[in-house]
Write a protein that holds these residues in place. Structure first.
Motif, mmCIF file in Angstrom:
data_model
loop_
_atom_site.group_PDB
_atom_site.id
_atom_site.type_symbol
_atom_site.label_atom_id
_atom_site.label_comp_id
_atom_site.label_asym_id
_atom_site.label_seq_id
_atom_site.Cartn_x
_atom_site.Cartn_y
_atom_site.Cartn_z
ATOM 1 N N TYR A 77 22.478 11.416 58.770
ATOM 2 C CA TYR A 77 21.098 12.318 58.924
ATOM 3 C C TYR A 77 21.526 13.627 57.668
ATOM 4 O O TYR A 77 20.568 13.997 57.265
ATOM 5 C CB TYR A 77 21.346 13.035 60.137
ATOM 6 N N SER A 117 16.438 13.718 60.828
ATOM 7 C CA SER A 117 16.212 13.390 62.434
ATOM 8 C C SER A 117 16.242 11.995 62.660
ATOM 9 O O SER A 117 15.704 11.490 63.898
ATOM 10 C CB SER A 117 14.900 14.122 62.997
ATOM 11 N N ARG A 155 5.831 10.174 67.089
ATOM 12 C CA ARG A 155 6.440 11.213 67.877
ATOM 13 C C ARG A 155 5.325 12.280 68.717
ATOM 14 O O ARG A 155 5.878 12.897 69.593
ATOM 15 C CB ARG A 155 7.329 12.071 66.892
ATOM 16 N N ASP A 204 14.481 20.324 73.608
ATOM 17 C CA ASP A 204 14.768 18.681 72.723
ATOM 18 C C ASP A 204 16.274 18.282 72.930
ATOM 19 O O ASP A 204 17.105 19.024 72.235
ATOM 20 C CB ASP A 204 14.400 18.699 71.515
ATOM 21 N N ASN A 209 27.117 18.030 74.763
ATOM 22 C CA ASN A 209 26.782 16.769 75.120
ATOM 23 C C ASN A 209 25.662 16.714 76.351
ATOM 24 O O ASN A 209 26.498 17.331 77.193
ATOM 25 C CB ASN A 209 28.152 16.044 75.493
ATOM 26 N N ALA A 210 24.900 16.158 76.370
ATOM 27 C CA ALA A 210 23.897 16.272 77.310
ATOM 28 C C ALA A 210 24.547 15.848 78.835
ATOM 29 O O ALA A 210 23.850 16.193 79.874
ATOM 30 C CB ALA A 210 22.863 15.236 76.965
ATOM 31 N N TYR A 258 21.467 8.056 74.170
ATOM 32 C CA TYR A 258 22.369 9.066 74.105
ATOM 33 C C TYR A 258 23.685 8.843 74.834
ATOM 34 O O TYR A 258 24.643 9.689 74.441
ATOM 35 C CB TYR A 258 21.820 10.243 73.883
HETATM 36 C C1 LIG Z 1 17.218 10.167 66.820
HETATM 37 S S1 LIG Z 1 17.926 11.704 66.828
HETATM 38 C C2 LIG Z 1 16.405 12.464 67.555
HETATM 39 C C3 LIG Z 1 15.710 13.559 66.922
HETATM 40 C C4 LIG Z 1 14.450 14.028 67.292
HETATM 41 N N1 LIG Z 1 14.722 14.852 68.668
HETATM 42 C C5 LIG Z 1 13.363 13.107 67.789
HETATM 43 O O1 LIG Z 1 13.122 12.554 68.814
HETATM 44 O O2 LIG Z 1 12.836 12.651 66.559
HETATM 45 C C6 LIG Z 1 19.157 11.799 68.233
HETATM 46 C C7 LIG Z 1 19.901 12.833 68.116
HETATM 47 O O3 LIG Z 1 20.729 13.083 69.466
HETATM 48 C C8 LIG Z 1 21.847 13.637 69.195
HETATM 49 N N2 LIG Z 1 22.575 12.944 70.443
HETATM 50 C C9 LIG Z 1 22.939 11.747 70.523
HETATM 51 N N3 LIG Z 1 23.864 11.680 71.728
HETATM 52 C C10 LIG Z 1 23.782 12.921 72.339
HETATM 53 C C11 LIG Z 1 24.234 13.590 73.415
HETATM 54 N N4 LIG Z 1 24.942 12.738 74.342
HETATM 55 N N5 LIG Z 1 23.812 14.884 73.822
HETATM 56 C C12 LIG Z 1 23.268 15.603 72.982
HETATM 57 N N6 LIG Z 1 22.829 15.212 71.785
HETATM 58 C C13 LIG Z 1 23.012 13.559 71.396
HETATM 59 C C14 LIG Z 1 22.236 12.878 67.955
HETATM 60 O O4 LIG Z 1 23.272 13.625 67.445
HETATM 61 C C15 LIG Z 1 21.020 12.839 67.211
HETATM 62 O O5 LIG Z 1 21.040 14.054 66.322
#
Ligand SMILES: C[S@@+](CC[C@H](N)C(=O)[O-])C[C@H]1O[C@@H](n2cnc3c(N)ncnc32)[C@H](O)[C@@H]1O
Length: 234
Positions: free
Chosen positions: A46, A56, A69, A84, A137-138, A156
């Protein structure tokens, strides 16, 4: 068409995710290793992007990005704030505000990302929102407040944690009466799909799908874009 080729069309990271899931289930890595492996690939890829879409994780042009999107903004039926979860460069945050605004819906965006470098990129790109872009981390981040709209992707977290992620965000992140969006993602069209749909999988965990939006894929007629949501109780 092999199931692997359709999975690759749905998600370019399919092989990486599958390998990490298999290694986790076989005990070759632990959950910390699962997240590290994802970040080790995603973060440099990225950061190497030369536009906010590729930063992204999206490989298409502006028209394709919006096609894929904008379902998120279309699923917003009233003014509110939007978190988000997995915000990467923050591009979806700014686009959702713009796209919803075109429909007369006022949105205040917030972001969370597990990768500190990506959250830093989002803050640099969007300095006016630097204070509302967090690192965490979510699955265990201590949520500072509730939001009318929250979006995330199930991929994720490891598959075994996905129902917990949904429960956690619904209980701790989404304001009463608000919506938890799951997606957007590419899914095989119903006519040829042999696996349960994304919505069916989430419903099988005991959640009620309150709504969903579907749109044909930009360039692959085997697929469609899909977004669904669950509403938090009042
Ligand atoms: C594909 S991008 C999404 C970008 C944008 N939100 C979209 O929907 O187009 C996924 C993002 O989620 C983040 N991510 C992955 N696992 C995660 C987690 N457990 N908690 C928070 N962020 C996470 C990654 O670092 C990455 O930047």
């Amino acid at each position: 068409m092999s199931s692997e080729s359709i999975e690759m069309a749905k998600n370019r990271a399919y092989k990486l995710i599958k390998e990490a899931n298999d290694d986790l289930e076989a005990g070759r890595i632990d959950e910390a290793g699962w997240y590290q492996r994802g970040m080790a690939v995603i973060t440099p890829a990225y950061l190497a992007g030369d536009n906010p879409r590729s930063q992204s994780g999206h490989s298409g042009d502006e028209k394709h990005w919006r096609h894929a999107r904008s379902l998120v903004a279309e699923a917003m039926d009233r003014d509110g704030d939007f978190l988000d979860v997995g915000c990467a460069s923050g591009h979806l945050m700014e686009c959702v505000q713009l796209w919803a605004g075109e429909r007369g819906v006022q949105i205040e965006p917030y972001g969370l990302d597990i990768a500190p470098e990506l959250a830093a990129l989002a803050r640099r790109r969007l300095p006016q929102w630097a204070e509302r872009i967090w690192v965490g981390n979510a699955i265990d981040w201590v949520l500072p407040r509730h939001f009318d709209y929250v979006r995330t992707g199930l991929e994720y977290v490891p598959p075994r944690r996905q129902p917990e992620l949904v429960r956690r965000l619904l209980d701790l992140a989404v304001a009463p009466g608000g919506r938890l969006f799951l997606g957007t993602q590419s899914e095989e069209i119903a006519r040829t799909r042999t696996q349960p749909s994304h919505e069916e999988v989430i419903a099988s965990w005991g959640f009620r799908i309150a709504g969903s939006l579907h749109r044909p894929h930009y360039q692959d007629e085997r697929l469609e874009y899909q977004l669904c949501w669950i509403e938090a109780g009042r």
